[in-house]
Design a protein around this motif. Structure first.
Motif, PDB file in Angstrom:
ATOM      1  N   PHE A 180     -56.859  56.457   1.380  1.00  0.00           N
ATOM      2  CA  PHE A 180     -57.393  55.132   1.672  1.00  0.00           C
ATOM      3  C   PHE A 180     -58.428  54.747   0.615  1.00  0.00           C
ATOM      4  O   PHE A 180     -58.949  55.617  -0.095  1.00  0.00           O
ATOM      5  CB  PHE A 180     -58.039  55.116   3.065  1.00  0.00           C
ATOM      6  N   PRO A 181     -58.742  53.499   0.496  1.00  0.00           N
ATOM      7  CA  PRO A 181     -59.752  53.071  -0.483  1.00  0.00           C
ATOM      8  C   PRO A 181     -61.100  53.770  -0.322  1.00  0.00           C
ATOM      9  O   PRO A 181     -61.819  53.961  -1.305  1.00  0.00           O
ATOM     10  CB  PRO A 181     -59.881  51.560  -0.212  1.00  0.00           C
ATOM     11  N   ASN A 182     -61.444  54.198   0.897  1.00  0.00           N
ATOM     12  CA  ASN A 182     -62.730  54.885   1.100  1.00  0.00           C
ATOM     13  C   ASN A 182     -62.676  56.371   0.773  1.00  0.00           C
ATOM     14  O   ASN A 182     -63.652  57.097   0.959  1.00  0.00           O
ATOM     15  CB  ASN A 182     -63.215  54.687   2.539  1.00  0.00           C
TER      16      ASN A 182
ATOM     17  N   ASP B 170     -51.994  62.779   5.915  1.00  0.00           N
ATOM     18  CA  ASP B 170     -50.716  63.363   5.514  1.00  0.00           C
ATOM     19  C   ASP B 170     -49.654  62.977   6.532  1.00  0.00           C
ATOM     20  O   ASP B 170     -49.889  63.027   7.748  1.00  0.00           O
ATOM     21  CB  ASP B 170     -50.815  64.887   5.441  1.00  0.00           C
ATOM     22  N   ILE B 171     -48.487  62.602   6.041  1.00  0.00           N
ATOM     23  CA  ILE B 171     -47.360  62.252   6.895  1.00  0.00           C
ATOM     24  C   ILE B 171     -46.253  63.265   6.636  1.00  0.00           C
ATOM     25  O   ILE B 171     -45.846  63.484   5.494  1.00  0.00           O
ATOM     26  CB  ILE B 171     -46.830  60.832   6.603  1.00  0.00           C
ATOM     27  N   ALA B 172     -45.776  63.891   7.721  1.00  0.00           N
ATOM     28  CA  ALA B 172     -44.778  64.947   7.586  1.00  0.00           C
ATOM     29  C   ALA B 172     -43.689  64.763   8.626  1.00  0.00           C
ATOM     30  O   ALA B 172     -43.931  64.241   9.717  1.00  0.00           O
ATOM     31  CB  ALA B 172     -45.441  66.316   7.761  1.00  0.00           C
ATOM     32  N   ARG B 173     -42.500  65.183   8.287  1.00  0.00           N
ATOM     33  CA  ARG B 173     -41.391  65.136   9.230  1.00  0.00           C
ATOM     34  C   ARG B 173     -41.680  66.059  10.410  1.00  0.00           C
ATOM     35  O   ARG B 173     -42.152  67.180  10.254  1.00  0.00           O
ATOM     36  CB  ARG B 173     -40.093  65.539   8.530  1.00  0.00           C
ATOM     37  N   SER B 174     -41.423  65.592  11.620  1.00  0.00           N
ATOM     38  CA  SER B 174     -41.584  66.406  12.817  1.00  0.00           C
ATOM     39  C   SER B 174     -40.228  66.487  13.519  1.00  0.00           C
ATOM     40  O   SER B 174     -39.186  66.295  12.897  1.00  0.00           O
ATOM     41  CB  SER B 174     -42.666  65.805  13.724  1.00  0.00           C
TER      42      SER B 174
ATOM     43  N   THR C 163     -42.485  52.255  -2.224  1.00  0.00           N
ATOM     44  CA  THR C 163     -43.333  51.956  -3.386  1.00  0.00           C
ATOM     45  C   THR C 163     -44.622  52.758  -3.359  1.00  0.00           C
ATOM     46  O   THR C 163     -45.538  52.507  -4.149  1.00  0.00           O
ATOM     47  CB  THR C 163     -43.669  50.451  -3.428  1.00  0.00           C
ATOM     48  N   GLY C 164     -44.697  53.723  -2.429  1.00  0.00           N
ATOM     49  CA  GLY C 164     -45.860  54.604  -2.387  1.00  0.00           C
ATOM     50  C   GLY C 164     -47.008  54.091  -1.554  1.00  0.00           C
ATOM     51  O   GLY C 164     -48.144  54.568  -1.700  1.00  0.00           O
ATOM     52  N   GLU C 165     -46.742  53.157  -0.636  1.00  0.00           N
ATOM     53  CA  GLU C 165     -47.824  52.591   0.163  1.00  0.00           C
ATOM     54  C   GLU C 165     -47.447  52.591   1.638  1.00  0.00           C
ATOM     55  O   GLU C 165     -46.301  52.331   2.001  1.00  0.00           O
ATOM     56  CB  GLU C 165     -48.130  51.164  -0.292  1.00  0.00           C
ATOM     57  N   ILE C 166     -48.405  52.905   2.493  1.00  0.00           N
ATOM     58  CA  ILE C 166     -48.219  52.809   3.942  1.00  0.00           C
ATOM     59  C   ILE C 166     -49.440  52.107   4.532  1.00  0.00           C
ATOM     60  O   ILE C 166     -50.430  51.873   3.846  1.00  0.00           O
ATOM     61  CB  ILE C 166     -48.056  54.189   4.614  1.00  0.00           C
ATOM     62  N   GLU C 167     -49.337  51.771   5.813  1.00  0.00           N
ATOM     63  CA  GLU C 167     -50.495  51.306   6.564  1.00  0.00           C
ATOM     64  C   GLU C 167     -50.714  52.257   7.734  1.00  0.00           C
ATOM     65  O   GLU C 167     -49.766  52.626   8.427  1.00  0.00           O
ATOM     66  CB  GLU C 167     -50.285  49.880   7.073  1.00  0.00           C
ATOM     67  N   PHE C 168     -51.962  52.625   7.935  1.00  0.00           N
ATOM     68  CA  PHE C 168     -52.315  53.480   9.065  1.00  0.00           C
ATOM     69  C   PHE C 168     -53.516  52.846   9.745  1.00  0.00           C
ATOM     70  O   PHE C 168     -54.539  52.609   9.104  1.00  0.00           O
ATOM     71  CB  PHE C 168     -52.642  54.903   8.591  1.00  0.00           C
TER      72      PHE C 168
ATOM     73  N   ALA D 140     -52.920  52.582   2.490  1.00  0.00           N
ATOM     74  CA  ALA D 140     -53.194  53.835   1.786  1.00  0.00           C
ATOM     75  C   ALA D 140     -52.091  54.079   0.772  1.00  0.00           C
ATOM     76  O   ALA D 140     -50.923  53.743   1.011  1.00  0.00           O
ATOM     77  CB  ALA D 140     -53.282  54.999   2.778  1.00  0.00           C
ATOM     78  N   ARG D 141     -52.448  54.687  -0.365  1.00  0.00           N
ATOM     79  CA  ARG D 141     -51.491  54.959  -1.442  1.00  0.00           C
ATOM     80  C   ARG D 141     -51.169  56.439  -1.500  1.00  0.00           C
ATOM     81  O   ARG D 141     -52.042  57.292  -1.342  1.00  0.00           O
ATOM     82  CB  ARG D 141     -52.092  54.527  -2.785  1.00  0.00           C
ATOM     83  N   ARG D 142     -49.871  56.722  -1.749  1.00  0.00           N
ATOM     84  CA  ARG D 142     -49.458  58.123  -1.877  1.00  0.00           C
ATOM     85  C   ARG D 142     -50.142  58.768  -3.081  1.00  0.00           C
ATOM     86  O   ARG D 142     -50.217  58.190  -4.163  1.00  0.00           O
ATOM     87  CB  ARG D 142     -47.941  58.233  -2.037  1.00  0.00           C
ATOM     88  N   ILE D 143     -50.627  59.978  -2.878  1.00  0.00           N
ATOM     89  CA  ILE D 143     -51.306  60.717  -3.939  1.00  0.00           C
ATOM     90  C   ILE D 143     -50.260  61.455  -4.779  1.00  0.00           C
ATOM     91  O   ILE D 143     -49.485  62.252  -4.245  1.00  0.00           O
ATOM     92  CB  ILE D 143     -52.299  61.734  -3.341  1.00  0.00           C
ATOM     93  N   PRO D 144     -50.204  61.206  -6.090  1.00  0.00           N
ATOM     94  CA  PRO D 144     -49.243  61.925  -6.936  1.00  0.00           C
ATOM     95  C   PRO D 144     -49.768  63.318  -7.270  1.00  0.00           C
ATOM     96  O   PRO D 144     -50.973  63.523  -7.436  1.00  0.00           O
ATOM     97  CB  PRO D 144     -49.159  61.044  -8.184  1.00  0.00           C
ATOM     98  N   PHE D 145     -48.872  64.277  -7.369  1.00  0.00           N
ATOM     99  CA  PHE D 145     -49.228  65.640  -7.740  1.00  0.00           C
ATOM    100  C   PHE D 145     -48.369  66.104  -8.908  1.00  0.00           C
ATOM    101  O   PHE D 145     -47.305  65.547  -9.172  1.00  0.00           O
ATOM    102  CB  PHE D 145     -49.001  66.607  -6.563  1.00  0.00           C
ATOM    103  N   ASP D 146     -48.825  67.137  -9.598  1.00  0.00           N
ATOM    104  CA  ASP D 146     -47.999  67.834 -10.582  1.00  0.00           C
ATOM    105  C   ASP D 146     -47.261  68.950  -9.866  1.00  0.00           C
ATOM    106  O   ASP D 146     -47.882  69.910  -9.404  1.00  0.00           O
ATOM    107  CB  ASP D 146     -48.869  68.401 -11.708  1.00  0.00           C
TER     108      ASP D 146
END
Length: 460
Positions: free
Chosen positions: A46-48, A53-57, A104-109, A114-120
């Motif tokens: 989130f901006p703050n 985390d969102i995961a399949r259940s 596009t890497g964005e959700i609302e909660f 909130a934007r998805r965090i990219p990782f290596d």
């Protein structure tokens, strides 16, 4: 704690309840999702600065988690809106989510974007003990900075850790690298599933070395996090190759047999039985444990005699334990056929204390005061003894927390239902991975620190 057999029997509901140890669910990001519509999966900021985390259940649901330990299950309702139920309770908690922009890497909660965090992310294959090829994944925060790396050591689960460990995203979102791999005989790894701690420790060492090689200069320090059964394996691995830290979550400093005995005694005591009745229950458990320990090749005569002696007493129905209860309803022939391959390679009498004394790296032990599967009282006592001896061990005991470090409520049927992860649990692991010590308060946990500062010890 171990629950070896639940996976073997495919008791879906039980497994889902118990595998909170794995901290559930899915893939590193939406681009690698298991289903075409799983673009939701990932960790979002989130901006703050807060993350979710969102995961399949289970089924068509998703589980959300925040780093403060709050969590719930999301179910789709209408017009793309998803509503949440508290923890594992099925009771609405007021949280909502919308995934209409997840591609596009964005959700609302809760109405906030909130934007998805990219990782290596690096997918890899490495050789474990005896050349068995194991599938692993290194997840690092984006950038060039050196970071601590946590290598996850499995519990007794048989599913893919790469598909089921949310910490592989939660920790990188907090600038901690993560290496997750499928234990032998599970997921994308070769070999046969085993509970042999020696073999699993060698596999963990191989995983650690592979993670260090891939990370290269980005590896500032590296260590293990072992949950449940991993609490036996991770310290053993740390005696075979140097690491910077070891984290044990809801593990045990007693043997597998002692675990079953302690669970039987604790459960009987909580149900109001007398010490005399508890002693009888432990006699039943001892006979059952001997059958398991023999690989179902002997001990049935004694087991049958003890069952016949006590089966009509009122307390008998309450005998449970970690694995004793599985064979109580069965004849010798039925139990031998049903369970003979249930605990492959298990070292029932393994004493972890010599290993814990030999580990030179700082250890953090995180235990739940109300843990039924891995009763923490004796383990806590033993760890405090090691701390008094000057070992670099930090003990954190969370009140009102059970196996998996979840808090719970009592349902109408008398069973426990988890509501959230213990406040401070995730933060505690993050901080210890950073420098091998804790500072400040972590929820309501009671922390016993080592007599010698781990950093001072390493500077000697």
């Amino acid at each position: 704690m171990i629950r070896f057999i639940t996976q073997l029997l495919s008791l879906g509901a039980i497994v889902c309840a118990l595998l909170v140890a794995s901290i559930g669910a899915a893939i590193v990001d939406g681009s690698k999702s298991a289903r075409p519509d799983d673009c939701q999966i990932g960790t979002y900021r989130f901006p703050n600065g807060e993350i979710v985390d969102i995961a399949r259940s289970e089924g068509d649901t998703f589980r959300w988690r925040k780093f403060d330990g709050t969590t719930g299950v999301l179910q789709k309702k209408r017009d793309g809106l998803w509503t949440s139920a508290l923890g594992w309770t099925n009771r609405p908690d007021g949280h909502t989510a919308s995934f209409t922009g997840c591609a596009t890497g964005e959700i609302e909660f809760d109405g906030k974007k909130a934007r998805r965090i990219p990782f290596d992310v690096t997918e890899t294959v490495f050789e474990g003990r005896d050349g068995i090829k194991l599938a692993g994944r290194l997840v690092l925060p984006k950038g060039d900075n050196a970071v601590p790396i946590v290598v996850f050591v499995h519990g007794a689960e048989r599913e893919s850790a790469r598909d089921s460990y949310a910490l592989q995203r939660l920790l990188p979102a907090e600038d901690i690298g993560a290496f997750v791999y499928d234990k032998r005989g599970t997921g994308g790894s070769e070999g046969t599933y085993t509970q042999d701690f020696e073999t699993l420790a060698d596999d963990a060492v191989a995983a650690m070395r592979k993670a260090r090689r891939i990370a290269g200069r980005r590896c500032a320090r590296i260590g293990y996090q072992g949950g449940s059964q991993g609490g036996w394996v991770a310290p053993l691995a740390a005696t075979r190759a140097p690491v910077d830290f070891v984290i044990v979550s809801f593990g045990l400093a007693v043997s597998v047999v002692d675990e079953d005995q302690q669970e039987v005694a604790l459960e009987m005591r909580l149900k109001g039985h007398s010490q005399k009745e508890i002693s009888k229950a432990l006699e039943v458990a001892s006979a059952a444990e001997a059958v398991f320990e023999s690989g179902f090749t002997k001990g049935f005569e004694r087991f049958d005699a003890v069952r016949a002696k006590y089966r009509n007493e009122p307390w008998y129905k309450d005998v449970h334990g970690n694995y004793t209860h599985f064979i109580l309803p069965y004849t010798a022939a039925e139990a031998r056929e049903k369970f003979k391959d249930s605990l492959p390679g298990t070292p029932f009498r393994y004493d972890p204390m010599p290993t814990l004394r030999a580990v030179e790296a700082p250890q953090l032990w995180v235990l739940g005061e109300d843990d039924l599967e891995a009763p923490s009282a004796e383990t806590s006592r033993r760890l405090k003894t090691l701390i008094a001896e000057g070992k670099p061990i930090t003990l954190a005991l969370f009140p009102r927390a059970e196996h998996g470090m979840t808090e719970y409520e009592i349902a109408s049927d008398g069973e426990r239902v988890s509501t959230r992860y213990a406040p401070g649990y995730f933060i505690m692991m993050r901080d210890f991975a950073r420098n091998g010590q804790l500072s400040g308060a972590y929820g309501s946990s009671a922390v016993v620190k080592p007599k010698v500062d781990p950093l001072d010890r390493h500077s000697e």
